[in-house]
Design a protein around this motif. Structure first.
Motif, PDB file in Angstrom:
ATOM      1  N   LEU A 155      49.218  23.093  -0.575  1.00 31.74           N
ATOM      2  CA  LEU A 155      48.033  22.617   0.126  1.00 31.74           C
ATOM      3  C   LEU A 155      47.315  23.732   0.882  1.00 31.74           C
ATOM      4  O   LEU A 155      46.093  23.759   0.953  1.00 31.74           O
ATOM      5  N   THR A 156      48.082  24.654   1.461  1.00 30.55           N
ATOM      6  CA  THR A 156      47.447  25.727   2.225  1.00 30.55           C
ATOM      7  C   THR A 156      46.764  26.739   1.321  1.00 30.55           C
ATOM      8  O   THR A 156      45.799  27.400   1.727  1.00 30.55           O
ATOM      9  N   ASP A 157      47.229  26.856   0.071  1.00 28.62           N
ATOM     10  CA  ASP A 157      46.676  27.858  -0.837  1.00 28.62           C
ATOM     11  C   ASP A 157      45.219  27.584  -1.181  1.00 28.62           C
ATOM     12  O   ASP A 157      44.448  28.517  -1.418  1.00 28.62           O
ATOM     13  N   ILE A 158      44.828  26.307  -1.205  1.00 28.64           N
ATOM     14  CA  ILE A 158      43.441  26.013  -1.571  1.00 28.64           C
ATOM     15  C   ILE A 158      42.462  26.555  -0.524  1.00 28.64           C
ATOM     16  O   ILE A 158      41.309  26.834  -0.837  1.00 28.64           O
ATOM     17  N   PHE A 159      42.934  26.752   0.706  1.00 32.67           N
ATOM     18  CA  PHE A 159      42.082  27.324   1.741  1.00 32.67           C
ATOM     19  C   PHE A 159      41.974  28.838   1.580  1.00 32.67           C
ATOM     20  O   PHE A 159      40.934  29.427   1.851  1.00 32.67           O
ATOM     21  N   ARG A 160      43.061  29.486   1.146  1.00 30.47           N
ATOM     22  CA  ARG A 160      43.064  30.946   0.987  1.00 30.47           C
ATOM     23  C   ARG A 160      42.163  31.395  -0.158  1.00 30.47           C
ATOM     24  O   ARG A 160      41.540  32.447  -0.095  1.00 30.47           O
ATOM     25  N   ARG A 161      42.107  30.598  -1.207  1.00 29.88           N
ATOM     26  CA  ARG A 161      41.287  30.977  -2.364  1.00 29.88           C
ATOM     27  C   ARG A 161      39.946  30.249  -2.364  1.00 29.88           C
ATOM     28  O   ARG A 161      39.329  30.050  -3.410  1.00 29.88           O
ATOM     29  N   ARG A 162      39.515  29.899  -1.180  1.00 29.63           N
ATOM     30  CA  ARG A 162      38.290  29.111  -1.055  1.00 29.63           C
ATOM     31  C   ARG A 162      37.065  29.875  -1.540  1.00 29.63           C
ATOM     32  O   ARG A 162      36.817  30.995  -1.120  1.00 29.63           O
ATOM     33  N   LYS A 163      36.308  29.232  -2.403  1.00 26.42           N
ATOM     34  CA  LYS A 163      35.001  29.713  -2.819  1.00 26.42           C
ATOM     35  C   LYS A 163      34.100  28.494  -2.911  1.00 26.42           C
ATOM     36  O   LYS A 163      34.216  27.697  -3.831  1.00 26.42           O
ATOM     37  N   GLY A 164      33.209  28.335  -1.956  1.00 26.74           N
ATOM     38  CA  GLY A 164      32.365  27.152  -1.926  1.00 26.74           C
ATOM     39  C   GLY A 164      33.148  25.935  -1.472  1.00 26.74           C
ATOM     40  O   GLY A 164      34.041  26.018  -0.633  1.00 26.74           O
ATOM     41  N   LEU A 165      32.830  24.776  -2.074  1.00 27.57           N
ATOM     42  CA  LEU A 165      33.483  23.532  -1.683  1.00 27.57           C
ATOM     43  C   LEU A 165      34.958  23.548  -2.057  1.00 27.57           C
ATOM     44  O   LEU A 165      35.345  24.029  -3.128  1.00 27.57           O
ATOM     45  N   SER A 210      38.607   9.682  -4.110  1.00 26.52           N
ATOM     46  CA  SER A 210      38.828  11.066  -4.544  1.00 26.52           C
ATOM     47  C   SER A 210      39.996  11.154  -5.514  1.00 26.52           C
ATOM     48  O   SER A 210      40.783  10.214  -5.668  1.00 26.52           O
ATOM     49  N   GLN A 211      40.095  12.311  -6.143  1.00 26.57           N
ATOM     50  CA  GLN A 211      41.289  12.646  -6.932  1.00 26.57           C
ATOM     51  C   GLN A 211      41.749  14.019  -6.476  1.00 26.57           C
ATOM     52  O   GLN A 211      40.958  14.974  -6.461  1.00 26.57           O
ATOM     53  N   ILE A 212      42.981  14.131  -6.065  1.00 27.11           N
ATOM     54  CA  ILE A 212      43.487  15.379  -5.515  1.00 27.11           C
ATOM     55  C   ILE A 212      43.227  16.531  -6.481  1.00 27.11           C
ATOM     56  O   ILE A 212      43.415  16.418  -7.693  1.00 27.11           O
ATOM     57  N   GLY A 213      42.736  17.629  -5.911  1.00 23.31           N
ATOM     58  CA  GLY A 213      42.457  18.816  -6.708  1.00 23.31           C
ATOM     59  C   GLY A 213      41.049  18.894  -7.259  1.00 23.31           C
ATOM     60  O   GLY A 213      40.618  19.958  -7.718  1.00 23.31           O
ATOM     61  N   LYS A 214      40.302  17.786  -7.208  1.00 19.50           N
ATOM     62  CA  LYS A 214      38.934  17.777  -7.720  1.00 19.50           C
ATOM     63  C   LYS A 214      37.959  18.039  -6.570  1.00 19.50           C
ATOM     64  O   LYS A 214      38.221  17.690  -5.421  1.00 19.50           O
ATOM     65  N   PRO A 215      36.805  18.652  -6.839  1.00 25.85           N
ATOM     66  CA  PRO A 215      35.850  18.952  -5.765  1.00 25.85           C
ATOM     67  C   PRO A 215      35.457  17.702  -4.984  1.00 25.85           C
ATOM     68  O   PRO A 215      35.279  16.624  -5.566  1.00 25.85           O
ATOM     69  N   ILE A 216      35.294  17.861  -3.668  1.00 29.99           N
ATOM     70  CA  ILE A 216      35.014  16.689  -2.841  1.00 29.99           C
ATOM     71  C   ILE A 216      33.626  16.106  -3.090  1.00 29.99           C
ATOM     72  O   ILE A 216      33.371  14.946  -2.740  1.00 29.99           O
ATOM     73  N   ASP A 217      32.729  16.876  -3.722  1.00 25.56           N
ATOM     74  CA  ASP A 217      31.406  16.332  -4.043  1.00 25.56           C
ATOM     75  C   ASP A 217      31.399  15.618  -5.393  1.00 25.56           C
ATOM     76  O   ASP A 217      30.350  15.133  -5.833  1.00 25.56           O
ATOM     77  N   GLN A 218      32.576  15.540  -6.031  1.00 23.04           N
ATOM     78  CA  GLN A 218      32.700  14.870  -7.317  1.00 23.04           C
ATOM     79  C   GLN A 218      33.789  13.801  -7.227  1.00 23.04           C
ATOM     80  O   GLN A 218      34.875  13.929  -7.813  1.00 23.04           O
ATOM     81  N   PRO A 219      33.544  12.727  -6.488  1.00 26.02           N
ATOM     82  CA  PRO A 219      34.576  11.686  -6.385  1.00 26.02           C
ATOM     83  C   PRO A 219      34.857  11.051  -7.741  1.00 26.02           C
ATOM     84  O   PRO A 219      34.005  11.056  -8.641  1.00 26.02           O
ATOM     85  N   LYS A 220      36.047  10.514  -7.876  1.00 25.77           N
ATOM     86  CA  LYS A 220      36.398   9.826  -9.114  1.00 25.77           C
ATOM     87  C   LYS A 220      35.425   8.681  -9.376  1.00 25.77           C
ATOM     88  O   LYS A 220      35.022   8.438 -10.511  1.00 25.77           O
ATOM     89  N   ILE A 221      35.064   7.978  -8.302  1.00 29.04           N
ATOM     90  CA  ILE A 221      34.077   6.920  -8.398  1.00 29.04           C
ATOM     91  C   ILE A 221      33.337   6.809  -7.072  1.00 29.04           C
ATOM     92  O   ILE A 221      33.930   6.959  -6.005  1.00 29.04           O
ATOM     93  N   ALA A 222      32.036   6.587  -7.152  1.00 30.06           N
ATOM     94  CA  ALA A 222      31.211   6.265  -5.984  1.00 30.06           C
ATOM     95  C   ALA A 222      30.487   4.971  -6.310  1.00 30.06           C
ATOM     96  O   ALA A 222      29.770   4.892  -7.314  1.00 30.06           O
TER      97      ALA A 222
END
Length: 404
Positions: free
Chosen positions: A142-152, A347-359
């Motif tokens: 979980l912490t690694d996604i912050f270290r390799r952050r690029k954009g959202l 949401s779906q874990i690992g997918k961009p937060i601006d791309q929900p599984k369903i809205a």
């Protein structure tokens, strides 16, 4: 392309239900204290991360327990604290990155103390509260996604949330009344009213009944007789406020501190030393209080996530909880022909937060309005709000949205 679905909901708006129940826990309630402090810690920690390393790092300060203390009440002079409250601050945070140390524990404790000083008049956090910080580094995945952050950032959980608009008349009056009773203006005139105010509203058709729990501060109450006299004065003020603000009701009934019994002396009145039941009667936890729009509305669908304290850039348990209400309000205000709207995000874990599984937007429409008239503008609003989610997350990190 985002997966957005707009559909007609064939049901009555909550305003037209025969029975409605709404609750609000005020700023001095132990659960509200936990929610408010943990979220403020997240805000302050986010700003410290930005200041030191340029980005918000992994943290979730969303586990907390406020353990009740012990007091002795004394009418007229004010009681004393025999045993302080204990605030446990827990879950995960980033303590170091690239050799830069972040003073997480110090920030957590000082934030909590400052919140007590600002919001509870009679609580001295240096004397009346002990602090136990149980924050530790998060898992590598979980912490690694912050270290390799690029954009959202990608979502760090698979989670669903729901928001709605508009508030009903019952929801509005519960929210407005608690804020009025805990306002600086009201406290200046009636300092005897403590902050731990809880309101339960029961509406049956056009009849509204409010049950209010509200401690009076012992130092401002000279006797049992004085207590009941002060309570009657406050009840009259509440009746006037509700009658003026809530004009959609035919009959309004107000009950305050219904456990009171003048025959039982001190044991039959609700008085407090510090203004919160956490002083000796009731413990608190994150997630047990108000929803992010400020009320607990039992006629509404609710998500299961506690938003308070979760990080504002990848934890959808916070982001989507607040965003769904924001989107619902945007839709209701901008698209004519809608009586009520519910917005769902998953949401779906690992997918961009601006791309929900369903809205999804579920709409209760005015007579004469077709789903074909409103579907496209509603879809456009959802799409635009998701496209601007990074700006929204930055606002969350700055504390611009309440979570309780």
């Amino acid at each position: 392309m985002r997966n957005i679905v707009v559909e007609k909901l064939n049901s009555l708006p909550v305003e037209e239900h025969g029975v409605e129940l709404v609750e609000r826990k005020g700023i001095g309630h132990p659960d509200s204290i936990c929610d408010a402090i943990m979220d403020q810690i997240s805000v302050n920690l986010s700003q410290e991360y930005i200041k030191r390393v340029g980005n918000i790092l992994h943290h979730n300060i969303d586990k907390s327990l406020l353990v009740a203390g012990e007091v002795e009440r004394k009418l007229g002079v004010g009681g004393e604290v025999k045993k302080p409250m204990l605030l446990v601050i827990g879950d995960r945070a980033t303590f170091e990155v690239d050799g830069i140390r972040i003073p997480v524990e110090e920030i957590a404790i000082e934030t909590a103390k400052e919140w007590f000083r600002k919001n509870l008049r009679f609580v001295d956090p240096d004397k009346h509260v002990k602090f136990q910080v149980e924050l530790y580094p998060g898992s590598p995945e979980l912490t690694d996604i912050f270290r390799r952050r690029k954009g959202l950032l990608p979502a760090n959980d698979t989670s669903a949330a729901v928001g709605y608009a508009p508030l009903t008349s019952t929801e509005k009056i519960v929210l407005e009344l608690e804020r009025y009773l805990n306002s600086k203006e009201f406290k200046a005139i009636h300092p005897e009213v403590g902050e731990d105010i809880k309101i339960m509203a029961f509406r049956q058709k056009k009849n509204l009944q409010l049950t209010i729990a509200m401690p009076l501060i012992d130092r401002y109450v000279t006797s049992v007789k004085d207590y009941f006299e002060k309570k009657e004065v406050i009840k009259s003020i509440v009746e006037d406020f509700v009658s003026e603000k809530a004009q959609n009701f035919e009959n309004i009934t107000i009950d305050i501190n219904t456990l009171d019994d003048p025959e039982r002396g001190m044991d039959g009145i609700y008085v407090s030393v510090l203004g919160t039941s956490a002083e000796d009667a009731d413990s608190g936890q994150v997630g047990r209080g108000n929803r992010v729009n400020g009320v607990i509305a039992l006629n509404r669908p609710m998500g299961t996530e506690a938003a308070a304290g979760k990080n504002p850039v990848s934890h959808v348990g916070k982001i989507y909880n607040i965003l769904t209400h924001k989107i619902a309000n945007e839709i209701y205000q901008k698209v004519p022909g809608i009586k009520e709207v519910y917005v769902w995000l998953c949401s779906q874990i690992g997918k961009p937060i601006d791309q929900p599984k369903i809205a999804t937007a579920q709409l209760i429409l005015e007579n004469g309005t077709s789903i074909y008239d409103v579907a496209k503008p509603v879809e456009d609003i959802i799409d635009q709000e998701l496209a601007n989610i990074e700006k929204f997350c930055n606002e969350l990190a700055e504390g611009k949205y309440s979570v309780w």
